[in-house]
Design an enzyme around this catalytic site. Sequence first.
Site, PDB file in Angstrom:
ATOM      1  N   GLU A 198       8.724  22.696 -88.842  1.00 30.28           N
ATOM      2  CA  GLU A 198       8.600  21.305 -88.403  1.00 30.28           C
ATOM      3  C   GLU A 198       9.499  20.379 -89.206  1.00 30.28           C
ATOM      4  OE1 GLU A 198       5.742  19.839 -85.727  1.00 30.28           O
ATOM      5  OE2 GLU A 198       7.349  21.270 -85.399  1.00 30.28           O
TER       6      GLU A 198
ATOM      7  N   THR B  26      11.097  13.577 -80.403  1.00 36.17           N
ATOM      8  CA  THR B  26      10.285  13.023 -81.493  1.00 36.17           C
ATOM      9  C   THR B  26      11.096  12.121 -82.411  1.00 36.17           C
ATOM     10  OG1 THR B  26       8.818  14.942 -81.423  1.00 36.17           O
ATOM     11  CG2 THR B  26       8.810  13.620 -83.447  1.00 36.17           C
TER      12      THR B  26
END
Length: 379
Positions: A193, A247
Amino acid sequence: MAAAAYSISLTELSLHRHQDRRRSALAGPRLATVRCCSKGQVAVATSRSGVADPSPVFTSLKSFAPATVANLGPGFDFLGCAVDGVGDYVTASVEASVRPGTVAISAISGGAGASKLSRDPLWNCAGIAAIEVMRMLAVRSVGVSLHLHKGLPLGSGLGSSAASAAAAAVAVNELFGGHLSLSELVLACLVSEAKVSGYHADNVGPAIMGGFVLIRSYDPLEIIRLDFPAGRELFFVLVSPDFEAPTKKMRAALPAGVNMKDHIFNSSQAAALVAAVVQGDVKIIGAALSSDIIVEPKRAPLIPGMVGVKKAALEAGAFGCTISGAGPTAVAVINDEEKGKLIGDRMVEAFLSEGGLSASMTVTRLDRVGARVISSSAN
């Protein structure tokens, strides 16, 4: 009812199998901590099992990791949950053609967007997490091949990158006997991530652990699992428009500062949401989820039709509606599946009429398990 907190500490005892660890974790409350050195840099200890370069116990196995809903309105970067039925799949296989101690991605399949993903394991969420698991296990004798099947669209706001990472981490861990703890699996996924979408655990936490999670601290990292009571009905209406919201782009829209009044209000809503989860109060979950006044107002205008979609959901009877993660998926909550389908239909219509976007809808439950193996071939 008190919140149940579950340990995912680097100092916890490693159990022999991933599923056994999960059953043990669900048996009773424990405090959970995972620590990292600093933002974006993960400190990983050697597995408590003491096993180095373990032999594979399967030739191949297939894992699944669920979609996740991060933020849940006012819980930006510290609340999230896993949802059932949709997610990513990874098949991990011991492969003689892959250099020992390394990971290769043999294939990527799935729906729209899967073809955009790199097969270079250093630039693929599944590959990065798998490499980290191999490193933590000190695997040197064999190589591993991955087949990633994307069940989630890219940039959907449903934790697509986290699902790939979680499925890969669990698959590779189980391939070699399941020596790593839940804590180490979360940390492996956080390495992924951090590289692709930012250092945040509100997707990978629930993707690995299942259920609702609260990120109490990021430095050191501490995750608390929140138990929604068994027997209570909770349905998520997920409506995903044909629109991609990366994102990093959506994070760029966030305000640079927050005034005290808004901070107090959002804090109270997040606290109410946590209390409602452990009490099983879906109406309060919805009311709190709908009440973000800091992040959602900045992001909603970037998703065509989102403001109208939320209005349509609430008018149709949803207890609450907000943006799932960074979007563009809209999530509403309700306690009745059939009513959820009607709410979803109104939301789909609103995306088309208000934003000019076609959208798909699904009504699903909470995933209480998280990433797991679904099939295997013995060694």
